[in-house]
Design a protein around this motif. Structure first.
Motif, PDB file in Angstrom:
ATOM      1  N   HIS A 141       0.450  -0.898   0.146  1.00 24.67           N
ATOM      2  CA  HIS A 141       0.046   0.227   0.386  1.00 24.67           C
ATOM      3  C   HIS A 141       1.073   1.307  -0.157  1.00 24.67           C
ATOM      4  N   PRO A 142       1.908   1.778   0.719  1.00 17.59           N
ATOM      5  CA  PRO A 142       3.325   2.545   0.880  1.00 17.59           C
ATOM      6  C   PRO A 142       3.003   2.687  -0.952  1.00 17.59           C
ATOM      7  N   ASP A 199       0.955   4.001  -2.874  1.00 19.69           N
ATOM      8  CA  ASP A 199       0.468   5.404  -2.434  1.00 19.69           C
ATOM      9  C   ASP A 199       1.266   6.380  -3.038  1.00 19.69           C
ATOM     10  N   ASP A 211       1.973   5.803  -6.908  1.00 22.67           N
ATOM     11  CA  ASP A 211       1.818   6.248  -8.141  1.00 22.67           C
ATOM     12  C   ASP A 211       2.789   6.162  -8.728  1.00 22.67           C
ATOM     13  N   HIS A 226      -4.734  -5.208  -2.778  1.00 22.92           N
ATOM     14  CA  HIS A 226      -3.566  -4.766  -3.332  1.00 22.92           C
ATOM     15  C   HIS A 226      -4.273  -4.718  -5.251  1.00 22.92           C
ATOM     16  N   ARG A 248      -6.204  -2.536  -5.853  1.00 20.10           N
ATOM     17  CA  ARG A 248      -5.906  -1.262  -6.407  1.00 20.10           C
ATOM     18  C   ARG A 248      -4.370  -0.552  -7.229  1.00 20.10           C
ATOM     19  N   GLN A 274      -5.440   2.146 -10.463  1.00 15.91           N
ATOM     20  CA  GLN A 274      -3.937   2.615 -10.853  1.00 15.91           C
ATOM     21  C   GLN A 274      -3.697   2.170 -12.195  1.00 15.91           C
TER      22      GLN A 274
END
Length: 338
Positions: free
Chosen positions: A188-189, A192, A194, A208, A211, A215
């Motif tokens: 996740h970090p 974050d 991108d 995950h 996401r 993204q």
């Protein structure tokens, strides 16, 4: 003008076409069905989607070590060996690896290069006389982007890469980061930030993957290295269902950078088709780095791998794609074009 004849694995689907490729000024002009006596198999040359070429200077130095002991910055055996290496020895070792990669069908690699500007310049020098073009993800501070093609981060836990990410955005170059290799805590970090590329994602879970899909982040997987370091197996089937997945060989210190070995291992160990694996080894890596190779199609760069389909190893194969992925070796290479 040059003609390349045989069984051509054409397009994104690697459709076998018996005939010839017409090449002019380094580009594919046409793919034509035609009678031919050639038994060659013609496929896109490989793009290795994740390497660490710097530790060519310390091959097999990490045998039997854990992930942290082997490669984690700043005090792993890898980083100690890199710090102690003479620059001339480092460049010569990387050049030998690049020559081997070319001989085994690789025309480009996406390399995470340690040691900042110094490291990126050393790799540029190593590649200057070899027909393999590394896409360099540099390290340390953002100044490396004056030399490198993008930035490659070690991992998001306990590391701050906001400045480097912002610098990549300002310059319009990719930001890549390792994530989910020893465990899931840094995924996740990493997301974050991108990123334009995630590497490994061994411990990716459903949250995950969602996401990643949202993204549109591609992923480079390195199955053999994950096995050597004992961190587990990436969920490649799940990854493929959510994003673009490319294949890499990771640290030269751990594994020979052979895409033949990586493909065969992946096809044997994971729920993937031969065509998916071949795309992971060619078009996917090229797509991630914006390279004009990885696919045999009119107008594309003629970066080709020509295998001897009549070799003792490949003769009598009934499916050329399966043969390339599961069976072919460096001994079957006739030539690399482009």
């Amino acid at each position: 003008m040059e003609e390349v004849t045989g069984t051509i694995l054409a397009g994104e689907s690697f459709e076998p076409i018996r005939g010839r490729l017409v090449v002019e000024d380094g580009r594919i002009e046409a793919i034509e069905e035609a009678d031919t006596e050639s038994t060659d198999i013609v496929l896109p040359a490989f793009v290795n989607a994740h390497t660490h070429l710097g530790d060519s200077v310390a091959k097999d130095a990490a045998v039997g070590l854990s992930l942290d002991e082997a490669v984690a910055p700043p005090d792993s055996r890898k980083h100690r060996r890199l710090a102690a290496a003479d620059r001339a020895d480092l460049v010569a070792a990387m050049r030998r690896t690049l020559r081997f990669m070319r001989q085994t069908g690789t025309v480009s690699c996406l390399d995470f290069r340690e040691n900042g500007v110094y490291g990126a310049r050393a790799l540029r020098e190593a590649a200057s006389s070899v027909a393999v073009d590394p896409f360099i993800f540099g390290s340390d501070d953002a100044a490396v982007l004056d030399v490198a093609d993008g930035y490659g981060a070690s991992g998001a836990n306990d590391n701050e890469f906001a400045d480097q990410r912002a610098a990549c955005a300002d310059r319009g170059v990719p930001f890549a980061i390792h994530a989910g290799e020893p465990d899931a805590t840094d995924i996740h970090p990493a997301l974050d930030l991108d990123p334009d590329l995630l590497v490994h994602m061994v411990h990716a879970e459903r949250e995950h993957l969602e996401r990643v899909a949202d993204q549109s982040v591609p992923i480079a997987v390195c199955p053999r290295a994950n096995t050597v370091l004992g961190v587990g197996d990436a969920p490649i089937r799940d990854l493929l269902e959510h994003t673009t997945v490319a294949l890499g060989t990771d640290n030269v210190m751990l594994n020979v950078p052979s895409m033949f070995r990586e493909m065969a291992y992946t096809a044997t160990r994971f729920d993937v088709t031969a065509r998916e694996v071949l795309r992971m080894a060619t078009a996917a890596g090229a797509e991630i780095a914006g390279l004009d190779c990885g696919v045999i199609a009119p107008g594309r760069r003629a970066s080709l791998l020509v295998l001897d389909g009549a070799s003792d190893n490949l003769a009598d194969s009934v499916d050329p794609v399966e043969a390339v992925v599961r069976r072919a070796t460096a001994l079957d290479v006739n030539r690399v074009v482009g």
